[in-house]
Scaffold this motif. Structure first.
Motif, PDB file in Angstrom:
ATOM      1  N   ARG A 135      -2.745  -0.379  -4.953  1.00 51.40           N
ATOM      2  CA  ARG A 135      -1.688  -1.223  -4.402  1.00 51.40           C
ATOM      3  C   ARG A 135      -0.546  -1.227  -5.414  1.00 51.40           C
ATOM      4  O   ARG A 135      -0.752  -1.027  -6.612  1.00 51.40           O
ATOM      5  N   THR A 141      -2.305  -1.669  -9.027  1.00 44.04           N
ATOM      6  CA  THR A 141      -3.547  -2.426  -9.077  1.00 44.04           C
ATOM      7  C   THR A 141      -4.624  -1.817  -8.180  1.00 44.04           C
ATOM      8  O   THR A 141      -4.326  -1.065  -7.252  1.00 44.04           O
ATOM      9  N   GLN A 142      -5.849  -2.166  -8.503  1.00 46.47           N
ATOM     10  CA  GLN A 142      -7.011  -1.881  -7.670  1.00 46.47           C
ATOM     11  C   GLN A 142      -7.846  -3.151  -7.661  1.00 46.47           C
ATOM     12  O   GLN A 142      -8.126  -3.715  -8.725  1.00 46.47           O
ATOM     13  N   LYS A 143      -8.190  -3.593  -6.480  1.00 46.17           N
ATOM     14  CA  LYS A 143      -8.960  -4.840  -6.323  1.00 46.17           C
ATOM     15  C   LYS A 143      -8.286  -6.000  -7.045  1.00 46.17           C
ATOM     16  O   LYS A 143      -8.930  -6.850  -7.646  1.00 46.17           O
ATOM     17  N   GLY A 144      -6.945  -5.996  -7.013  1.00 44.59           N
ATOM     18  CA  GLY A 144      -6.183  -7.089  -7.591  1.00 44.59           C
ATOM     19  C   GLY A 144      -5.972  -7.055  -9.085  1.00 44.59           C
ATOM     20  O   GLY A 144      -5.313  -7.918  -9.648  1.00 44.59           O
ATOM     21  N   ARG A 145      -6.501  -6.045  -9.757  1.00 45.35           N
ATOM     22  CA  ARG A 145      -6.367  -5.954 -11.212  1.00 45.35           C
ATOM     23  C   ARG A 145      -5.573  -4.714 -11.604  1.00 45.35           C
ATOM     24  O   ARG A 145      -5.719  -3.665 -10.979  1.00 45.35           O
ATOM     25  N   CYS A 193       0.848  -1.187   0.000  1.00 51.24           N
ATOM     26  CA  CYS A 193       0.000   0.000   0.000  1.00 51.24           C
ATOM     27  C   CYS A 193       0.889   1.245   0.000  1.00 51.24           C
ATOM     28  O   CYS A 193       1.891   1.284   0.735  1.00 51.24           O
TER      29      CYS A 193
END
Length: 78
Positions: free
Chosen positions: A71, A55-59, A19
């Motif tokens: 992230r 990434t956002q929400k893993g994507r 983060c």
């Protein structure tokens, strides 16, 4: 700042993310919030250089249109 981002991302490895607030807290423990945009900007530069993925929400996210929390994930080629 870029070195700290890469160091923290490397410590996490390519399967985990970091983060931006963790980086800001490490560099500026007393006033980290006011440095968040600087950290995000440095992460985006590293993204464009191919060192990390944002990434956002893993994507992966379009770095030209970031809204909300992100992230930082180390690219496995770094």
């Amino acid at each position: 700042m870029a070195q700290t981002i890469l160091l923290m991302a490397t410590e996490r490895g390519p399967c985990k993310s970091t983060c931006p607030s963790e980086v800001a807290r490490a560099l500026f423990p007393h006033d980290w919030r006011k440095h968040m945009q600087e950290v995000r900007d440095a992460a985006v530069e590293l993204h464009h250089a191919g060192h990390v993925t944002i990434t956002q929400k893993g994507r992966p996210v379009d770095t030209g249109n970031i809204k909300g929390p992100i992230r930082i994930k180390l690219n496995s080629i770094t």
